[in-house]
Scaffold this motif. Structure first.
Motif, short mmCIF file in Angstrom:
data_model
loop_
_atom_site.label_atom_id
_atom_site.label_comp_id
_atom_site.label_asym_id
_atom_site.label_seq_id
_atom_site.Cartn_x
_atom_site.Cartn_y
_atom_site.Cartn_z
N PHE A 73 9.44 0.36 -12.30
CA PHE A 73 10.63 -0.14 -11.62
C PHE A 73 11.76 0.89 -11.67
N MET A 74 11.88 1.63 -12.77
CA MET A 74 12.89 2.68 -12.85
C MET A 74 12.57 3.79 -11.85
N GLN A 75 11.29 4.12 -11.69
CA GLN A 75 10.89 5.11 -10.69
C GLN A 75 11.22 4.62 -9.29
N MET A 76 11.00 3.33 -9.04
CA MET A 76 11.33 2.77 -7.73
C MET A 76 12.82 2.88 -7.46
N LEU A 77 13.63 2.57 -8.46
CA LEU A 77 15.08 2.67 -8.30
C LEU A 77 15.49 4.11 -7.96
N GLU A 78 14.89 5.08 -8.64
CA GLU A 78 15.19 6.48 -8.37
C GLU A 78 14.74 6.87 -6.96
N GLN A 79 13.54 6.42 -6.54
CA GLN A 79 13.04 6.74 -5.21
C GLN A 79 13.94 6.17 -4.12
N HIS A 138 0.84 -1.20 0.00
CA HIS A 138 0.00 0.00 0.00
C HIS A 138 0.88 1.26 0.00
N GLY A 139 0.61 2.15 -0.93
CA GLY A 139 1.35 3.40 -1.02
C GLY A 139 2.66 3.29 -1.79
N THR A 140 2.95 2.14 -2.37
CA THR A 140 4.16 1.98 -3.17
C THR A 140 3.80 1.92 -4.64
N LEU A 141 4.79 1.97 -5.49
CA LEU A 141 4.56 1.88 -6.93
C LEU A 141 4.11 0.48 -7.36
N LEU A 142 4.26 -0.49 -6.48
CA LEU A 142 3.86 -1.86 -6.80
C LEU A 142 2.44 -2.18 -6.36
N SER A 143 1.76 -1.24 -5.73
CA SER A 143 0.48 -1.54 -5.08
C SER A 143 -0.58 -2.10 -6.02
N ARG A 144 -0.66 -1.67 -7.24
CA ARG A 144 -1.71 -2.15 -8.15
C ARG A 144 -1.12 -2.92 -9.34
N LEU A 145 0.09 -3.36 -9.21
CA LEU A 145 0.75 -4.09 -10.29
C LEU A 145 0.42 -5.57 -10.18
N ASP A 146 0.02 -6.18 -11.28
CA ASP A 146 -0.35 -7.59 -11.30
C ASP A 146 0.88 -8.49 -11.44
N HIS A 147 0.65 -9.77 -11.30
CA HIS A 147 1.64 -10.83 -11.51
C HIS A 147 2.91 -10.66 -10.68
N ALA A 198 2.53 -3.78 -21.27
CA ALA A 198 2.66 -4.07 -19.83
C ALA A 198 4.12 -4.02 -19.42
N CYS A 199 5.00 -4.59 -20.24
CA CYS A 199 6.44 -4.55 -19.93
C CYS A 199 6.95 -3.11 -19.89
N LYS A 200 6.45 -2.28 -20.78
CA LYS A 200 6.87 -0.88 -20.80
C LYS A 200 6.40 -0.17 -19.53
N ARG A 201 5.14 -0.44 -19.12
CA ARG A 201 4.63 0.17 -17.87
C ARG A 201 5.45 -0.29 -16.68
N TRP A 202 5.76 -1.59 -16.63
CA TRP A 202 6.56 -2.12 -15.53
C TRP A 202 7.94 -1.49 -15.54
N GLN A 203 8.50 -1.32 -16.72
CA GLN A 203 9.83 -0.73 -16.81
C GLN A 203 9.83 0.68 -16.21
N VAL A 204 8.83 1.47 -16.54
CA VAL A 204 8.73 2.82 -16.01
C VAL A 204 8.58 2.78 -14.49
#
Length: 188
Positions: A127-133, A80-89, A119-125
């Motif tokens: 995960f890159m945001q997570m790395l920056e955060q 909850h509150g992370t960039l992964l919160s609504r990501l599937d699989h 979907a891979c492009k969305r995940w890439q964006v």
């Protein structure tokens, strides 16, 4: 450049031709820290209830870190509150992050996970945001550089007359494509 700066030329040419693409130690450490944190998030078995403070929470899902308190029945998601919160699989997150940190292209990531290109492009964006955060700016720059080298490698491959293997559709959209499938012909 080879005559004037042999050490620099040796370093540059190996990376230009993708023969020695191992990251420097500090970037490899950032990648390992990110992957370890993601693995720990996905495999954590305990949480503390935010309502009643009870440490007796039961994990509700094998794939996602979602918990239910046995005392007050409230639910808590560690996502909850992370960039992964609504990501599937979530079963593919760690492998995707590993491929991303290795500089794999979107097509390579599609082959690795079986997801569709968008979907891979969305995940890439994400995960890159997570790395920056998380403060892994040098790792983000390394990944960007690796991907630019990959683009050059693919364009050189195609320019030389070779053909890339086509990526088939997503294994997760197979159910939605069934209604458009041609029925098999019956032999009489």
């Amino acid at each position: 450049m080879a005559k004037e700066f042999p050490a620099l030329y040796h370093w540059w040419s190996a990376r230009q031709d993708r023969t020695n693409l191992k990251p420097p130690a500090h970037i490899a450490a950032q990648a390992q820290a990110f992957l370890s944190g993601l693995e720990q998030l996905l495999t954590t078995q305990q949480a503390v209830c935010s309502k009643c403070g009870s440490p007796h929470m039961q994990r509700m899902d094998e794939r996602r870190p979602d918990f239910r308190c046995s005392s007050c029945w409230s639910t808590v998601s560690l996502l909850h509150g992370t960039l992964l919160s609504r990501l599937d699989h979530p079963e593919h997150w760690w492998g995707f992050a590993q491929g991303l940190s290795n500089g794999e292209s979107v097509v390579d990531l599609q082959r690795r996970t079986g997801l569709c290109g968008p979907a891979c492009k969305r995940w890439q964006v994400r995960f890159m945001q997570m790395l920056e955060q998380q403060g892994h700016a040098e790792l983000v720059q390394w990944i960007t550089w690796l991907r630019s080298r990959r683009v050059k490698e693919v364009s050189d491959f195609v320019r030389d007359g070779e053909q890339l293997e086509a990526v088939m559709g997503s294994r997760y959209s197979a159910g939605s494509n069934r209604r458009f499938a041609v029925p098999p012909k019956h032999s009489r």
